[in-house]
Design a protein around this motif. Structure first.
Motif, PDB file in Angstrom:
ATOM      1  N   MET A   1      44.026  43.586  38.152  1.00 23.16           N
ATOM      2  CA  MET A   1      43.377  43.718  36.790  1.00 23.16           C
ATOM      3  C   MET A   1      44.440  44.374  35.826  1.00 23.16           C
ATOM      4  O   MET A   1      44.431  43.788  34.825  1.00 23.16           O
ATOM      5  N   PRO A  52      31.405  48.136  40.556  1.00 25.98           N
ATOM      6  CA  PRO A  52      31.262  46.837  39.537  1.00 25.98           C
ATOM      7  C   PRO A  52      31.662  47.090  38.231  1.00 25.98           C
ATOM      8  O   PRO A  52      30.820  47.876  37.598  1.00 25.98           O
ATOM      9  N   GLN A  53      32.433  46.193  37.653  1.00 28.69           N
ATOM     10  CA  GLN A  53      32.688  46.009  36.012  1.00 28.69           C
ATOM     11  C   GLN A  53      32.754  44.499  35.832  1.00 28.69           C
ATOM     12  O   GLN A  53      33.430  43.859  36.427  1.00 28.69           O
ATOM     13  N   LEU A  58      35.802  42.014  36.624  1.00 25.16           N
ATOM     14  CA  LEU A  58      37.277  43.023  36.445  1.00 25.16           C
ATOM     15  C   LEU A  58      37.380  43.720  37.845  1.00 25.16           C
ATOM     16  O   LEU A  58      38.334  43.419  38.465  1.00 25.16           O
ATOM     17  N   THR A  59      36.140  44.247  38.467  1.00 24.97           N
ATOM     18  CA  THR A  59      36.222  44.676  39.609  1.00 24.97           C
ATOM     19  C   THR A  59      35.012  44.683  40.318  1.00 24.97           C
ATOM     20  O   THR A  59      34.054  44.746  39.737  1.00 24.97           O
ATOM     21  N   ARG A 112      29.155  48.215  33.893  1.00 28.05           N
ATOM     22  CA  ARG A 112      30.185  49.054  34.180  1.00 28.05           C
ATOM     23  C   ARG A 112      29.782  50.360  34.814  1.00 28.05           C
ATOM     24  O   ARG A 112      29.014  51.144  34.312  1.00 28.05           O
ATOM     25  N   ASP A 162      40.775  45.056  43.417  1.00 29.32           N
ATOM     26  CA  ASP A 162      40.715  44.178  42.589  1.00 29.32           C
ATOM     27  C   ASP A 162      41.297  45.109  41.177  1.00 29.32           C
ATOM     28  O   ASP A 162      41.685  44.712  40.245  1.00 29.32           O
TER      29      ASP A 162
END
Lengths: 399, 114
Positions: free
Chosen positions: B70, A57-58, A52-53, A79, B66
């Motif tokens: 998303m 971090p996700q 996701l990112t 997450r 990102d």
């Protein structure tokens, strides 16, 4: 379940990954794969997860991992909220500070947590409040999770209650706040701190976990210790804990208000697009189920048996039954429930099916818990995209 | 100029924080007591467009780019609310002129068209 369900598609996926690794060199920092058009990436101590990112971090768990009753540590979703996140912890230095409105202040090492308090172990679902957010209509901003920001993990740790009682909660205390090692880049970024009412914090099953599935927590899942609030959404399960503070008043912080709020009514919902009049913090998880096998869009052969299989769980109550429909909700049959790992765990269910005629079939599953809470046929909407538990139809083709 | 100073100060502070932590841990670590990971560098290419550089430098102070692709396609009002939240709630060092540029870029490249 198991190897039998390792499909040709899985094989191709793995083979594709291996080819990509060879082409990109020794240690690619990221891998591309055809998974709903999303990228699979490799982070330390984790297997390839859906990006996701990257910072903070996700990372989302691919659904095929939910064929297993307990989610492997390397596959559990990730997450974080603010950067920098902890990437290095020295256990000789790390201490959990417990204080505030208490008789004394504690500075507990990881060894203290392991040796000064009884060790408690149970299996509990961990699920992000925003799991399923990308399915909301109208769409809402935020982490665009599908169904992979959840997992089922066996946690071991010390009871929060035992720790708080060692510190001695003073009369008149209201909330307990939990802070982790993550800090905002700028001093203006609200630190990720969550709080619980004292009564909730003192409940028997609240845990400061230092192990997941018998191993130390992975760094990205909260090494060396995190809070476990079984039955409640993971926003409270503060990772890489550094401080627990007992407060003589209600905690006021961005991540409790205005963040992580739901409409203050029985369904936690408002008409699509509307603004709630009054909100409360998101808390207990809704009841839900998910079909894991067959996958959406799969082709099946006529007169061949197929095990329709899935998972079901609710916020701290055991699952009473799961019913399955293979005709778009016209008729329903009860699924067989699998091994029961307790009220906080998810339960697997199976429904043996032998589709006869060729055609399109719409499969649905609906779980109900021991206090009668179930799943809606139509999505309930709220502006932040929480509490997703709609019955999700999927289509398979028999030919 | 002011924002550049804030940015530099932030970087200095952040680096200092990491060094201080490392120094402290080196001083007292026992064998096997240190657990570290290195996060991978993951690149996400944003769409070309007027204002992309501003987005890449300002937004990246706190999060990876990102976060932008998303999101579902958002209206200009939703992108405005998002950027304002970054400034007002999280204190992103962004001038009103830069904010306007960022919003225009996001609405053009990642918007619903209204």
């Amino acid at each position: 379940m198991g190897f039998r369900d390792f499909t040709r598609r899985d094989f191709l996926k793995t083979a594709g990954t291996l080819t990509a690794m060879t082409a990109l060199g020794d240690m690619p920092s990221e891998l591309f794969a055809a998974t709903d058009g999303r990228r699979l990436v490799k982070f330390p101590e984790k297997t390839e997860l859906l990006l996701l990112t990257s910072y903070p971090p996700q990372l989302e768990t691919p659904l095929h991992y939910f064929r297993e009753l307990v989610t492997p540590n390397e596959a559990l979703f990730v997450r974080w909220h603010v950067t920098p996140i902890p990437t290095s912890v020295d256990l000789a230095q790390w201490r959990l500070n417990v204080g505030g409105n208490t008789d004394k202040e504690l500075l507990l090492s990881l060894d203290d947590l392991k040796t000064k308090f009884p060790r408690v172990t149970y299996t509990a679902v961990i699920q992000c409040s925003g799991n399923g957010r990308s399915f909301f209509e109208p769409r809402v901003p935020g982490g665009q999770w599908k169904n992979g920001s959840m997992g089922n993990t066996t946690w071991s740790g010390a009871r929060l209650k035992d720790i708080l009682n060692m510190a001695g909660i003073k009369p008149g205390s209201v909330d307990v706040s939990f802070d982790g090692l993550d800090r905002g880049t700028l001093p203006t970024v609200p630190d990720f701190i969550k709080s619980l009412p004292v009564d909730k914090a003192l409940e028997e099953d609240m845990l400061i976990a230092y192990e997941m599935n018998g191993a130390p927590l992975t760094m990205l899942n909260g090494f060396p210790a995190r809070l476990i609030v079984p039955g409640w959404y993971a926003t409270y399960w503060v990772k890489s804990l550094s401080e627990i503070k007992v407060l003589p008043r209600q905690f006021e912080g961005f991540w409790m208000n205005p963040a992580y709020r739901i409409p203050d009514n029985a369904c936690g919902c408002v008409p699509p697009g509307a603004k709630p009049q009054k909100t409360i913090p998101v808390h207990r998880m809704t009841t839900r189920s998910l079909i894991i096998n067959p996958e959406d869009g799969t082709s099946l052969r006529p007169n061949r048996p197929v095990d329709v299989m899935g998972i079901a769980f609710s916020g701290g109550y055991s699952i009473r039954d799961v019913i399955v429909s293979v005709d778009g909700g016209k008729s329903w049959s009860e699924a067989k429930l699998g091994k029961d790992l307790g009220k906080y765990s998810w339960i697997q269910w199976t429904y043996p099916w032998r589709p006869k005629k060729p055609g399109k079939y719409t499969l649905m599953a609906r779980a109900t818990n021991s206090i009668g809470e179930s799943q809606p046929f139509e999505s309930l909407w709220n502006p932040s995209g929480y509490l997703w538990n709609k019955i999700e139809p999927l289509t398979v083709v028999v030919r | 100029m002011k924002t550049i100073l804030v940015l530099m100060l932030t970087l200095v502070l952040a680096t200092g924080y990491v060094y201080a932590q490392e120094a402290a841990s080196k001083a007292a670590s026992r064998p096997g007591s240190l657990h570290s990971i290195t996060l991978p560098a993951i690149h996400t290419e944003l769409k070309e467009g007027e204002g992309r550089t501003t987005v890449e430098t300002r937004c990246a102070i706190c999060h990876s780019p990102d976060y932008i692709p998303m999101q579902p396609k958002l209206t200009k009002a939703q992108w405005t609310a998002t950027v304002n939240k970054m400034i007002k709630v999280f204190g992103a060092p962004v001038t009103p002129e830069e904010a306007e540029k960022i919003i225009s870029y996001l609405a053009a490249g990642y918007g619903t068209g209204n």
